[in-house]
Every structure is written in C-alpha cells, then in structure tokens.
Design an enzyme around this catalytic site. Structure first.
Site, PDB file in Angstrom:
ATOM      1  CB  THR A 217     -39.891 -20.465 -93.997  1.00 44.46           C
ATOM      2  OG1 THR A 217     -39.637 -21.160 -95.201  1.00 44.46           O
ATOM      3  CG2 THR A 217     -38.635 -19.760 -93.537  1.00 44.46           C
ATOM      4  N   GLY A 247     -33.550 -22.430-101.560  1.00 48.54           N
ATOM      5  CA  GLY A 247     -34.479 -21.298-101.584  1.00 48.54           C
ATOM      6  C   GLY A 247     -33.821 -20.027-101.090  1.00 48.54           C
ATOM      7  CG  ASP A 248     -36.509 -17.199 -99.472  1.00 53.96           C
ATOM      8  OD1 ASP A 248     -36.813 -18.416 -99.458  1.00 53.96           O
ATOM      9  OD2 ASP A 248     -37.177 -16.335 -98.875  1.00 53.96           O
ATOM     10  CB  THR A 268     -42.253 -17.192 -94.876  1.00 51.85           C
ATOM     11  OG1 THR A 268     -43.408 -16.357 -94.785  1.00 51.85           O
ATOM     12  CG2 THR A 268     -41.526 -17.181 -93.530  1.00 51.85           C
ATOM     13  N   GLY A 271     -39.468 -18.738-102.456  1.00 52.75           N
ATOM     14  CA  GLY A 271     -38.094 -18.289-102.329  1.00 52.75           C
ATOM     15  C   GLY A 271     -37.498 -17.751-103.611  1.00 52.75           C
TER      16      GLY A 271
END
Ligand code: ASP
Length: 367
Positions: A217, A247-248, A268, A271
């Site tokens: 990420t 994901g986050d 990163t 997540g």
C-alpha cells in the site's frame, strides 16, 4: 483559493488571534480551536515505497498546489507504476483474478474526505476518491457504483491487470502460495497435481509467492508551512483476497485520517487489525493529547497487539503473526513512523531532501 478554503482560512486566522498575527507559533494539539501556524517546516512522509511520491508531493507544494493535490499527485506515481504490485495499475488481483482497488483521502483545511473501495478498471483510484470528495455529498463509493461514478468523471475504464500480476495470480491459484480461506488440494486432502508452469513465469516470481500472501500500500501525509495537512492512502489490498474484501485503506479513520488542528496519519499492513482498532484515528487522537508522532504510532500498535487474540494470528511467542506500520506528521511538522516488528522503513521529505528512515518498533524481528 476555493470558497471553502477561503472561509476556513479566515476562520483559522481569526481564531489564531494576536499571537499568530505576531508570528508566534501556538501549540494546537489539545483540541483547541483551529489555529493558523506560520513557518512550519513542510514535511511529507510516506510508506517506504513512496520515495518518489514524497519528492513529487513536495515539488507540487512548492509549485503552489493545495496539500491534498500534492499528496495525490505524489501517490499517482506509484499507482501508475506497473512494477509496484501492491498499488493501482499492476496491483495483484483478488482470488478471481480481478484487480479491486481501495483508496481514501482527507484534506485538512476543508475537512473534506473521499474514498472508493473495490474499484475495478481504474489505474489511479486516489483521483476518483478526490472526485468523491469534490463532486459528491458522500464520502465512500464502492464497486460498480464507484466505477460508474469514475467513468462519469472522465476516468478511463481499462484492463489494469498486468501480465506480471496475472502470472502471480496463476501461481497462487495453482496452490503454491495459498494461505487462509482457500485451500490447496494438499490441504483439503485431495491428490496434488503437478504444477504446470505458465509460459513466461520466471523463477524469481515463483519464489516470491511461495507461502507468502503479499501485502502493500502507499500512505502519504503532508504538512505545509501554514500547518495545513492532508493524507491519502491507496492500495490493491491483500493479494488474492476474497472478492469484495475491503481493507483499511479506504476506511476513513482506519487507513488514514487527517485533522487540521492536529495532524495526519495512515497505515500499511494487515488491514483487518487496523480497522478493528480505528488505527489512523487512534494515532491522531493520541497526538491531540500531546503524544509525539512516533509514540502515537507505537501506542496505536500496542492496541493492535492487545486486540490480537486469535491463535491463528499469533506466533509461538504470542505476538501478532503479521505486521502493521503507522506513519504520522503533526501540525508543527514533527513526524514519525512505527511498525510492530523491526526492519521497517519510511520515506520522508524534509528540508528539500527525500530519504528513507528507520521506523520505530515494538518487537525485534527474530526471523
Ligand atoms: N492495508 C492493506 C489492506 O489490508 C494492505 C497493506 O498495506 O499491505 O488492504
């Protein structure tokens, strides 16, 4: 300057009162009204794959861009790069072989926020997140609707699965790198068929996915000389994920957060752990209480450690069997980053120089 930004500028200038008028630098980290700082040393901080991104973001800032445009143009470099298999074009696909991208961003001075999740067919999802922020009354668009919105805003819809990413997925599908929710024939008790190497699949690629589910990420945060802040995160997410998994990175408050009174932060790594602990927002709230960026990142990671109780996610030593990285900058231009395990680095541009620095960490990596 947009109407909003101008309004905001006036409000912050007024709020700063006599001190700011005299060029004093008040400390706005305790939930005080918005304050305009002066002569902050501009800083841009990103994940370790963001060396070129912090460079470009600072150049954009020097050329007069708003902080949000600066960081987005910075991460666009990584999104466009087919060699980075964790972000944008060239990102690794989901379990069906389809690339689904996530991104979110926040612009401090306008309190603006935009995000997209499970977006297919667009190379630079951060630009679509920016359009969500600027051209809708919403903060998060997903899937087909996000793609239709992107098309309506003029983003080309194209095949973003590169041959390298497709070959990696073929490798994973063959069972050599699977872990988690999908089983290989061996794991399910079925007889294992010999793996047929697809044409052009090289040994390096084969090795790199052997038993490991790659993550990756880019998060990028910036503060300018007035103490104005922005943050962006963009990713192809967990490689070979269940289609639809988010994901986050596109979750405001998890994968990134920006409060113009306090700072900007992002993450990163795994997540799920970040979502469960509202990661980036936690970092910001800790900084609001006066904690330094590095210590705020470390404390937010300790929360992840406490929240990781599932055996399947723990090492024999009882520690998380994954890593998470946080990156943060506060309104005064102080910055820091931390990871659960040693060895992580981050990219930073300060005083006109871009470099990688070592992240702080909770545990020494043993293997
Ligand atoms: N945080 C990203 C996600 O979980 C992946 C990563 O940063 O490695 O989707």
């Amino acid at each position: 300057m947009s109407a909003n930004t101008r309004r905001d500028f006036l409000r912050t200038t007024t709020g700063a009162g006599v001190g700011a008028a005299l060029g004093m630098v008040p400390v706005p980290l305790a939930g005080s009204p918005a304050v305009l700082l002066r002569n902050v040393t501009p800083v841009c901080i990103a994940s370790s794959n963001g060396l070129a991104a912090v460079d470009r973001a600072m150049q954009e800032l020097a050329d007069g861009s708003y902080t949000i445009d600066a960081v987005v143009r910075g991460v666009n470099l990584v999104e466009e790069d087919p060699e980075d298999m964790s972000v944008g074009y060239g990102g690794l696909p989901n379990a069906d072989g389809v690339v689904q991208l996530d991104s979110s961003l926040m612009h401090g001075p306008t309190r603006g926020a935009g995000a997209v999740a499970c977006l297919e067919g667009v190379k630079r999802p951060s630009l679509v997140a920016l359009d969500v922020m600027r051209y809708t009354d919403h903060h998060l668009l997903v899937g087909e609707g996000a793609q239709r919105f992107a098309a309506s805003m003029g983003h080309p819809i194209e095949d973003i699965l590169t041959d390298g990413a497709r070959r990696a997925w073929v490798q994973w599908r063959a069972g050599l790198g699977s872990a988690g929710e999908y089983l290989t024939p061996a794991e399910s008790g079925e007889p294992v068929r010999p793996f047929e190497r697809p044409e052009g699949l090289d040994d390096e690629l084969l090795d790199s996915f052997d038993g490991v589910r790659p993550h990756g990420t880019i998060n990028c945060n910036i503060v300018d000389r007035n103490g104005d802040l922005s943050s962006v995160t963009t990713t192809s997410g967990l490689a070979f994920k269940i289609p639809g998994r988010v994901g986050d990175s596109p979750i405001i408050g998890a994968g990134m957060y920006c409060d113009n009174d306090v700072g900007a932060a992002g993450s990163t790594g795994r997540g799920e752990a970040v979502i469960k602990t509202c990661g980036a927002h936690t970092v910001i709230e800790l900084m609001r209480q006066g904690t330094s960026p590095t210590d705020a990142c470390l404390e937010a990671l300790r929360r992840i450690v406490r929240w990781t109780v599932e055996d399947r996610l723990l090492t024999e030593a009882g520690r998380p069997a994954f890593d998470v990285n946080y990156y943060a900058v506060n309104k005064r231009g102080e910055y820091g980053a931390a990871a659960i395990y040693s060895g992580a680095r981050f990219a930073v541009n300060v005083d006109g120089r871009s470099r990688l620095e070592d992240s702080a960490y909770l545990f020494q990596r043993t293997s």
